[in-house]
Design an enzyme around this catalytic site. Structure first.
Site, PDB file in Angstrom:
ATOM      1  N   HIS A   1       0.823  -1.214   0.000  1.00 39.87           N
ATOM      2  CA  HIS A   1       0.000   0.000   0.000  1.00 39.87           C
ATOM      3  C   HIS A   1       0.858   1.266   0.000  1.00 39.87           C
ATOM      4  O   HIS A   1       0.381   2.334  -0.375  1.00 39.87           O
ATOM      5  CB  HIS A   1      -1.022   0.001   1.141  1.00 39.87           C
ATOM      6  CG  HIS A   1      -0.474   0.128   2.524  1.00 39.87           C
ATOM      7  ND1 HIS A   1      -0.196  -0.955   3.337  1.00 39.87           N
ATOM      8  CD2 HIS A   1      -0.174   1.211   3.269  1.00 39.87           C
ATOM      9  CE1 HIS A   1       0.234  -0.537   4.507  1.00 39.87           C
ATOM     10  NE2 HIS A   1       0.262   0.781   4.495  1.00 39.87           N
TER      11      HIS A   1
ATOM     12  N   ASP B   1       1.463  -7.927   2.103  1.00 37.33           N
ATOM     13  CA  ASP B   1       1.529  -6.472   1.925  1.00 37.33           C
ATOM     14  C   ASP B   1       2.977  -6.006   1.757  1.00 37.33           C
ATOM     15  O   ASP B   1       3.613  -5.525   2.695  1.00 37.33           O
ATOM     16  CB  ASP B   1       0.885  -5.789   3.135  1.00 37.33           C
ATOM     17  CG  ASP B   1       0.520  -4.338   2.866  1.00 37.33           C
ATOM     18  OD1 ASP B   1       1.036  -3.774   1.880  1.00 37.33           O
ATOM     19  OD2 ASP B   1      -0.267  -3.768   3.637  1.00 37.33           O
TER      20      ASP B   1
ATOM     21  N   SER C   1       4.052   2.043   8.311  1.00 34.35           N
ATOM     22  CA  SER C   1       3.797   1.063   7.258  1.00 34.35           C
ATOM     23  C   SER C   1       5.086   0.796   6.487  1.00 34.35           C
ATOM     24  O   SER C   1       5.742   1.721   6.019  1.00 34.35           O
ATOM     25  CB  SER C   1       2.729   1.577   6.294  1.00 34.35           C
ATOM     26  OG  SER C   1       1.482   1.640   6.921  1.00 34.35           O
TER      27      SER C   1
END
Length: 702
Positions: free
Chosen positions: A83, A220, A639
């Protein structure tokens, strides 16, 4: 020495109960914290964390100003989350070559794709510059005056750094609510190329259904490479002649796995927390920020979704926008739920009573920190803050037309104030992220919604334009804007200070938005200053009251370290478990026909069913482990952060928090707060078995 021992013992007595909490700066990591890290399993001397050229922190990067990444090879490969690379992947996608949907693997270095505007920054050093900034005269300044003063000092310090090395610069940021100021020196590389991305079905597996949830099976990750000047191995603008960057340090990748209770450490760039925030500030966050944000995004996301489902080309254009909007839409919902269910406001109020008693008994900040005044100022600001959230979500984070209108007006004003000497502005072509029909419907819906949600005194002048010139017909006004304005035309030159521009209805709308927001900011400037001062005093009182214990500052997108253990959590009689496996993702994939968030291509399903996991299978569980939990302390910006074991080896990438503790930005609940990580073996497995990326696997193993 004796006092240090007492502090360490006092701290360790408390921290045993909450060793998982804390976003610690590395340059001044408290000795007591480091001792506790060693007690829990860290096997590295402090110098290997921060202090020398071979320190582990030199493998961790600020990824494009919104995420974290980690260098994993001697040729500058960088791992981050899928992402985090979402927009780069989307920008290279077309209907014919949909890398977002189908994934991407550069077979050779010449196939690696450049990305305009992306970068990675390495933190070189950090130090305290509070004495240079936080003078008595500085404390008397307004917020705006303080910002100017800090900018001025930052420019001087950055110039000094750049003179010594032209590839470096400095930033100055407040810590501890402005009670401290640190200078951080960075080196930034702007030639960053996309190397690998899994299919969307895997990189975003679970979609919004599983976002912020556990259990997770999302793979991810995405892979980029840093390119450098061939002569200096230093930063350089993109050039086909640039070569892969050769870092002094890269993170060793471990395939040995982890078990429940193992030491886990994360380094990264947490974006923002507000753990010192008062109970009044938390109430404002819940009711004036989160609640309006959710309400407007419900509308915007429904419109995007409708068009994205109907048209594949529009889906590609809006994939990144939708994901970005939906992420903190759901976060806001979860945070508000936790604020209430965990009774965070009453907890804060009880804590504030203790602080008040300490102030009254010691005299420290007595007559300066005033909870009654703080409460009154927050009450005065509430409706302004609520309206501001609606304004931002409607006009700055809504339709591209509204955002562009505001920016055009801003540019004109800078020119009139002699801060911009350009004759015209050419705005970048946004064809690949913009569709007029989607944008028109979004502007129409949000304009009408804003009118319904705020008091009349919070309506910009454009609402009088709609009422007087268009008889209250919003649709006619919106049609007029898109048909008569030039501001959204492809590669159009917006001339500064010309009659043609000033007559443009988009420019007029932008001026009305500018006039409104400038007036609103002026109305509450003194209230903002008063609230900020009280919050700073509150933090100072906490630090003094608990002066025998180390305290970390709230996150502000500077590098931090958090440590803890691998492990799950209990909710009632239910134990979460601490990892997911291939069997669990296959069960979800069986629901793919009913829920597109669980769809996966048949090739990937067959691959996972084959049980051909090789060295990527866990040797203890004998399973292919996909994602795992730790009790590390993270937030947005983390992240893509590397998860290290006690030896400083990479075992995973952090990518999410858990729904049961989404209030952790303001209150860390040690029993519930968990970090969701993708297992590095899952990452390598996808690169190897799906991508057949032998050259990359071999590079990482060098």
């Amino acid at each position: 020495m004796k006092r240090l021992s007492i502090i360490i013992l006092a701290f360790m007595a408390v921290i045993m109960a909450k060793a998982d909490e804390g976003m610690w700066t590395l340059y001044n990591l408290p000795q007591a914290v480091y001792e506790q890290m060693k007690a829990e399993g860290l096997q590295m001397p402090y110098d290997q964390l921060y202090n020398n050229n071979n320190a582990l922190k030199n493998a961790v990067v600020n990824f494009s100003g919104y995420c974290t990444g980690v260098v994993v090879s001697p040729d500058g490969l960088v791992f981050t989350n899928h992402h985090c690379g979402f927009e780069a992947i989307r920008s290279h996608s077309t209907v014919q070559n949909d890398y977002m949907l189908n994934g991407f693997c550069a077979k050779t270095q010449t196939d690696e794709l450049p990305n305009d505007g992306m970068f990675v920054s390495f933190m070189i050093s950090q130090k305290d510059v509070t004495d240079r900034i936080n003078t008595p005269a500085f404390q008397k300044m307004s917020n705006m005056e303080k910002e100017k003063a800090i900018d001025s000092i930052e420019n001087v310090l950055s110039d000094s750094v750049s003179k010594a090395d032209s590839t470096m610069y400095a930033e100055v940021k407040p810590f501890y609510e402005g009670n401290k100021y640190y200078m951080t020196v960075y080196q930034t590389f702007h030639d960053l190329r996309l190397v690998f991305a899994p299919t969307k079905s895997m990189g975003k597996f679970g979609g919004e259904t599983d976002n912020w949830m556990w259990p997770r099976q999302t793979c991810d990750f995405s892979v980029f490479r840093i390119y450098a000047d061939p002569k200096t191995n230093g930063p350089a603008a993109y050039s086909k002649d640039n070569v892969p960057y050769h870092p002094a340090v890269w993170a060793p990748v471990s395939t040995q796995g982890y078990k429940d209770g193992d030491y886990a450490m994360i380094m990264g760039y947490p974006g923002g927390t507000e753990r010192y925030l008062s109970s009044y500030g938390i109430k404002e966050m819940r009711d004036a920020d989160n609640t309006p944000r959710v309400q407007v995004r419900d509308i915007k996301q429904a419109i995007m979704k409708k068009y994205m489902v109907a048209d594949e080309a529009i889906r590609i254009k809006y994939d990144s926008k939708f994901a970005h909007s939906a992420n903190y839409w759901k976060n806001s919902i979860g945070m508000n739920k936790c604020i209430d269910s965990l009774e965070i406001i009453p907890q804060k109020q009880a804590y504030e009573k203790k602080i008040k008693a300490y102030v009254d008994s010691t005299g420290y900040l007595k007559g300066i920190l005033n909870f009654d005044k703080m409460s009154n100022w927050y009450s005065q600001r509430f409706e302004h803050e609520r309206a501001l959230t609606f304004w931002v979500e409607t006009f700055r984070r809504g339709a591209d037309f509204a955002s562009r209108a505001y920016e055009v007006s801003q540019s004109q004003r800078k020119a009139l104030n002699n801060k911009d000497n350009r004759k015209f502005i050419v705005y970048p072509d946004i064809t690949d992220t913009y569709d007029e029909n989607v944008d028109k419907e979004m502007l129409l819906a949000t304009l009408q919604n804003y009118d319904k949600q705020v008091r009349p005194e919070y309506l910009p002048e454009l609402y009088n334009t709609i009422k007087d010139e268009f008889k209250g017909d919003y649709a006619k006004y919106v049609d007029f804007l898109y048909s008569k304005s030039n501001i959204m035309k492809k590669n159009i030159k917006i001339y500064i200070n010309k009659k043609s521009t000033k007559k443009d209805p988009g420019y007029i709308m932008g001026c009305q938005l500018n006039d409104y927001i400038s007036a609103e900011k002026n109305k509450i400037a003194s209230i903002n200053d008063s609230i900020d001062n009280q919050e700073r005093y509150l933090c100072a009182a906490i630090l003094r009251m608990e002066q025998d214990l180390p305290h970390y500052s709230d996150a502000n997108f500077t590098m931090r370290l958090t440590y803890g253990q691998v492990g799950g959590y209990n909710m009632g009689n239910h134990n979460s478990g601490y990892y997911t496996d291939a069997e669990s993702v296959l069960k979800k994939m069986e629901k793919g026909s009913d829920n597109p968030d669980y769809f996966a291509e048949q090739q990937i399903q067959s691959m996972l069913k084959s049980n051909d996991f090789g060295d990527y299978k866990d040797k203890t569980s004998n399973k292919m482990q996909l994602c795992f939990l730790t009790n590390n302390d993270i937030t947005g910006g983390n992240s893509g952060s590397p998860v290290f074991n006690g030896k400083g080896e990479l075992i995973g990438l952090a990518f999410d928090g858990n729904w049961d503790a989404l209030s952790s930005d303001i209150h860390f609940d040690k029993k519930l707060a968990r970090t969701i990580c993708v297992d590095i073996r899952y990452v390598l497995y996808m690169m190897d078995k799906w991508g057949h990326a032998d050259r990359l696997i071999n590079e990482i193993k060098k």
